[in-house]
Design an enzyme around this catalytic site. Structure first.
Site, PDB file in Angstrom:
ATOM      1  N   SER A  61       1.618  -7.584  -1.178  1.00  0.00           N
ATOM      2  CA  SER A  61       2.283  -8.639  -0.400  1.00  0.00           C
ATOM      3  C   SER A  61       1.442  -9.901  -0.290  1.00  0.00           C
ATOM      4  O   SER A  61       1.938 -10.943   0.140  1.00  0.00           O
ATOM      5  CB  SER A  61       2.712  -8.133   0.975  1.00  0.00           C
ATOM      6  OG  SER A  61       1.633  -8.100   1.855  1.00  0.00           O
ATOM      7  N   GLN A  95      -3.967 -21.658  19.176  1.00  0.00           N
ATOM      8  CA  GLN A  95      -4.808 -20.680  18.492  1.00  0.00           C
ATOM      9  C   GLN A  95      -4.879 -19.371  19.270  1.00  0.00           C
ATOM     10  O   GLN A  95      -5.328 -18.358  18.744  1.00  0.00           O
ATOM     11  CB  GLN A  95      -6.231 -21.232  18.322  1.00  0.00           C
ATOM     12  CG  GLN A  95      -6.286 -22.419  17.390  1.00  0.00           C
ATOM     13  CD  GLN A  95      -7.677 -23.032  17.262  1.00  0.00           C
ATOM     14  OE1 GLN A  95      -8.690 -22.375  17.494  1.00  0.00           O
ATOM     15  NE2 GLN A  95      -7.727 -24.285  16.891  1.00  0.00           N
ATOM     16  N   CYS A  96      -4.467 -19.404  20.547  1.00  0.00           N
ATOM     17  CA  CYS A  96      -4.474 -18.172  21.346  1.00  0.00           C
ATOM     18  C   CYS A  96      -3.321 -17.284  20.895  1.00  0.00           C
ATOM     19  O   CYS A  96      -2.253 -17.778  20.551  1.00  0.00           O
ATOM     20  CB  CYS A  96      -4.277 -18.486  22.825  1.00  0.00           C
ATOM     21  SG  CYS A  96      -5.565 -19.522  23.505  1.00  0.00           S
ATOM     22  N   THR A 104       0.813  -1.223   0.000  1.00  0.00           N
ATOM     23  CA  THR A 104       0.000   0.000   0.000  1.00  0.00           C
ATOM     24  C   THR A 104       0.838   1.261   0.000  1.00  0.00           C
ATOM     25  O   THR A 104       0.486   2.251  -0.653  1.00  0.00           O
ATOM     26  CB  THR A 104      -0.916   0.009   1.251  1.00  0.00           C
ATOM     27  OG1 THR A 104      -1.782  -1.110   1.153  1.00  0.00           O
ATOM     28  CG2 THR A 104      -1.751   1.267   1.336  1.00  0.00           C
ATOM     29  N   THR A 114       1.475  -4.778   4.137  1.00  0.00           N
ATOM     30  CA  THR A 114       1.257  -5.237   5.510  1.00  0.00           C
ATOM     31  C   THR A 114       0.703  -6.657   5.574  1.00  0.00           C
ATOM     32  O   THR A 114       0.911  -7.359   6.568  1.00  0.00           O
ATOM     33  CB  THR A 114       0.299  -4.296   6.262  1.00  0.00           C
ATOM     34  OG1 THR A 114      -0.920  -4.215   5.536  1.00  0.00           O
ATOM     35  CG2 THR A 114       0.906  -2.922   6.448  1.00  0.00           C
TER      36      THR A 114
HETATM   37  N1  ASP Z   1      -2.646  -5.634   0.227  1.00  0.00           N
HETATM   38  C1  ASP Z   1      -1.607  -4.749   0.697  1.00  0.00           C
HETATM   39  C2  ASP Z   1      -0.318  -5.524   0.764  1.00  0.00           C
HETATM   40  O1  ASP Z   1      -0.113  -6.260   1.680  1.00  0.00           O
HETATM   41  C3  ASP Z   1      -1.965  -4.204   2.044  1.00  0.00           C
HETATM   42  C4  ASP Z   1      -0.952  -3.265   2.637  1.00  0.00           C
HETATM   43  O2  ASP Z   1       0.101  -3.002   2.138  1.00  0.00           O
HETATM   44  O3  ASP Z   1      -1.253  -2.719   3.703  1.00  0.00           O
HETATM   45  O4  ASP Z   1       0.511  -5.399  -0.120  1.00  0.00           O
END
Ligand code: ASP
Length: 346
Positions: free
Chosen positions: A62, A282-283, A17, A93
């Protein structure tokens, strides 16, 4: 790169992003190039560092990251290791925690900072979180301790004022700027008016061993989340018909599983065949303790390996690296019980 007293930082742009813009036709966010990125962020030219830029051959969202891309990132860092004091990796992210975990194992005994960051809003948006994330990451990558060594010679994620050990992170928020959490390890630094480091938590390389990058990963790993009602035939189809080498089993609570007459025998059969089965809870917070309940003990008796307080991202990537190193199942089991890069609390 000129030799000056200014720290030299390499920014490696992989996509995400932070470097995206809206496609006017579809309204969806798409990557633009590194050149446009630096135009939109002229403040980068006013930093007290020598900054160089590199980009992945094809910057990506990503969600499209694959082990081969981690190899490309690790290679670029290894190839430029001597020329720079620190590295900032711009990354989406969605899978940043996986990349950070993989790099922490691939860049063995690293003595320089590798700071992954990105943003929830593109750099071209007025309210972007990308500028603060990137500027502070640069400052952290350049920071030195009193003896002149790197302040944080680790693979980390910096996001929303918090510096975290990369292999302890998980993406937790698809909306807010606080996209990442490190549930089982405290932050290595927090950034306000000043950046406050926690030196006692920061790992340092073994000075007697060299920096050793690894580029071989084996992706024959699988993740299985248990849930009430999970069906034998689906689990068998996923696990018995493939050449799977390792399985991360997402169990309940402190590492417990239902006492179904078929589950423990199936796991026993797999571990007998040399498949490494790692128990991860899973926690989000806390660690696996298989001997605590009968429902956990049955897994221990079936040859399941303790995942301690590891994240899923860390267990999967650690297994890929260990399998890629050509180790035997016994050796891999031993290494899963060791902290290689601060990923588990023993
Ligand atoms: N879909 C994007 C990625 O992971 C989301 C981001 O960058 O926040 O490349």
């Amino acid at each position: 790169m000129k030799h000056t007293s200014k720290p030299s930082i390499l920014i490696l742009y992989t996509g995400g992003t932070i470097g995206m813009v809206e496609n006017p036709q579809t309204g969806a966010l798409e990557n633009f190039g590194l050149e446009r990125f630096t135009q939109l962020f002229p403040e980068l030219n006013r930093q007290p560092y020598n900054i160089d830029y590199l980009t992945l051959e094809h910057p990506i969202d990503s969600s499209d990251m694959e082990p081969k891309n981690w190899v490309e990132i690790a290679r670029k860092i290894a190839d430029n290791y001597e020329r720079f004091d620190g590295f900032v990796v711009l990354h989406g992210t969605d899978t940043m925690a996986y990349t950070a975990s993989a790099l922490s194992f691939m860049l063995e005994n690293i003595a320089k900072p590798v700071i992954l960051t990105g943003s929830q809003l593109p750099i071209g948006k007025l309210r972007t979180d990308g500028k603060e994330n990137l500027l502070t990451s640069l400052e952290i990558a350049a920071a030195r301790n009193r003896s002149g060594g790197a302040m944080v010679p680790e693979v980390c994620i910096y996001f929303d004022s918090c510096l975290m050990r990369g292999n302890r992170t998980t993406k937790v928020n698809a909306e807010g700027f606080n996209a990442f959490r490190s549930y089982n390890f405290p932050p290595l630094a927090t950034a306000g008016i000043n950046i406050r480091f926690s030196p006692s938590l920061i790992r340092h390389p073994d000075p007697l061993r060299p920096f050793t990058p690894h580029f071989a990963l084996d992706d024959r790993v699988m993740l299985l989340t248990l849930f009430p009602g999970i069906r034998q035939e689906y689990v068998e189809a996923a696990l018995l018909t493939t050449d799977i080498k390792a399985l991360v089993l997402k169990t309940y609570g402190s590492g417990n599983a239902p006492q179904k007459p078929w589950l423990a025998p199936l796991l026993h059969q797999l571990s007998g065949r040399g498949v490494i089965i790692v128990n991860n809870t899973q926690c989000n917070e806390g660690a696996v303790e298989m001997a605590r309940y009968e429902t956990g003990l049955q897994l221990l008796q079936a040859g399941v390996v303790n995942g301690y307080d590891s994240t899923i991202e860390s267990s999967l990537t650690k297994l890929m690296l260990l399998l890629g190193s050509g180790l035997s199942p016994q050796e891999i089991t031993l290494r899963m019980n060791e902290s290689l890069a601060g990923e588990i609390t023993l």
